[in-house]
Design a protein around this motif. Sequence first.
Motif, PDB file in Angstrom:
ATOM      1  N   LEU A 153      -7.117  -0.346  -4.074  1.00  0.00           N
ATOM      2  CA  LEU A 153      -6.414   0.404  -2.773  1.00  0.00           C
ATOM      3  C   LEU A 153      -4.986  -0.512  -2.259  1.00  0.00           C
ATOM      4  CD1 LEU A 153      -6.540   2.387  -0.707  1.00  0.00           C
ATOM      5  CD2 LEU A 153      -8.305   0.791   0.543  1.00  0.00           C
ATOM      6  N   ARG A 154      -4.982  -1.678  -2.364  1.00  0.00           N
ATOM      7  CA  ARG A 154      -3.828  -2.542  -1.833  1.00  0.00           C
ATOM      8  C   ARG A 154      -2.734  -2.077  -2.697  1.00  0.00           C
ATOM      9  NH1 ARG A 154      -4.899  -7.686  -3.578  1.00  0.00           N
ATOM     10  NH2 ARG A 154      -3.610  -7.172  -5.395  1.00  0.00           N
ATOM     11  N   ILE A 155      -2.756  -2.015  -4.023  1.00  0.00           N
ATOM     12  CA  ILE A 155      -1.717  -1.832  -5.044  1.00  0.00           C
ATOM     13  C   ILE A 155      -1.339  -0.260  -4.601  1.00  0.00           C
ATOM     14  CG2 ILE A 155      -1.284  -1.083  -7.439  1.00  0.00           C
ATOM     15  CD1 ILE A 155      -1.231  -3.868  -7.096  1.00  0.00           C
ATOM     16  N   LEU A 156      -2.134   0.950  -4.480  1.00  0.00           N
ATOM     17  CA  LEU A 156      -1.778   2.043  -4.259  1.00  0.00           C
ATOM     18  C   LEU A 156      -0.825   2.343  -2.759  1.00  0.00           C
ATOM     19  CD1 LEU A 156      -4.980   4.155  -5.192  1.00  0.00           C
ATOM     20  CD2 LEU A 156      -2.672   3.967  -6.347  1.00  0.00           C
ATOM     21  N   LEU A 157      -1.259   1.532  -1.601  1.00  0.00           N
ATOM     22  CA  LEU A 157      -0.592   1.405  -0.347  1.00  0.00           C
ATOM     23  C   LEU A 157       0.832   0.752  -0.691  1.00  0.00           C
ATOM     24  CD1 LEU A 157      -3.706   0.537   1.599  1.00  0.00           C
ATOM     25  CD2 LEU A 157      -2.437   2.768   1.830  1.00  0.00           C
ATOM     26  N   ASP A 158       0.689  -0.339  -1.304  1.00  0.00           N
ATOM     27  CA  ASP A 158       1.856  -1.170  -1.576  1.00  0.00           C
ATOM     28  C   ASP A 158       3.076  -0.335  -2.385  1.00  0.00           C
ATOM     29  OD1 ASP A 158       0.870  -3.176  -0.117  1.00  0.00           O
ATOM     30  OD2 ASP A 158       0.363  -4.400  -2.026  1.00  0.00           O
ATOM     31  N   PHE A 159       2.652   0.437  -3.403  1.00  0.00           N
ATOM     32  CA  PHE A 159       3.263   1.021  -3.982  1.00  0.00           C
ATOM     33  C   PHE A 159       3.793   2.419  -3.292  1.00  0.00           C
ATOM     34  CE2 PHE A 159       3.965   4.971  -6.901  1.00  0.00           C
ATOM     35  CZ  PHE A 159       4.863   4.450  -7.802  1.00  0.00           C
ATOM     36  N   GLY A 160       2.888   3.061  -2.359  1.00  0.00           N
ATOM     37  CA  GLY A 160       3.422   4.162  -1.672  1.00  0.00           C
ATOM     38  C   GLY A 160       4.568   3.790  -0.602  1.00  0.00           C
ATOM     39  N   LEU A 161       4.175   2.554   0.033  1.00  0.00           N
ATOM     40  CA  LEU A 161       5.404   2.072   0.963  1.00  0.00           C
ATOM     41  C   LEU A 161       6.534   1.706   0.312  1.00  0.00           C
ATOM     42  CD1 LEU A 161       2.744   0.319   3.407  1.00  0.00           C
ATOM     43  CD2 LEU A 161       4.484   2.191   3.964  1.00  0.00           C
ATOM     44  N   VAL A 162       6.489   1.115  -0.985  1.00  0.00           N
ATOM     45  CA  VAL A 162       7.726   0.767  -1.513  1.00  0.00           C
ATOM     46  C   VAL A 162       8.452   1.970  -2.202  1.00  0.00           C
ATOM     47  CG1 VAL A 162       7.010   0.320  -4.117  1.00  0.00           C
ATOM     48  CG2 VAL A 162       8.692  -1.020  -3.020  1.00  0.00           C
TER      49      VAL A 162
END
Length: 143
Positions: A6-15
């Motif tokens: 979930l952290r990776i997905l959120l970080d990817f979405g924000l980047v």
Amino acid sequence: MTLELLRILLDFGLVVLIWMVQLLIYPSFIHFSSTNLIAWHKVYTKNMALVVMPLMLGQLVVYSASFIQEQNSFNTLGFVLTLILWASTFFQFVPLHNAISKNQFTADHLKLLVKRNWIRSFLWSVLFVLSLLEYASLLPKFF
């Protein structure tokens, strides 16, 4: 779904989002007339909030939970970077956007959006790369 995924997905979405804002959206503001920018900006901020707020809230929750579970270097750095990004967003960018909404802006305000946003673009990129490396277990042992 794991907290790490979930952290990776959120970080990817924000980047991805921050680079679109940095390279496309903020630079385009300078090309609008004042009247058109104010009209567009109302639509933009309303719709952008629907995308940004769930991602930022999710990221804050995930990094907070990770930090509470284990205070290692990665979780601490991720939590601190997330807090810095929140502070930057609400103390630097919200006032600039409010000035646009109230027609109290100049071309320098619009240029300042782009200039200051380089810092957020860099920080969100660093956070994503570190998160990806952590997920893939490629960070050095001190993390």
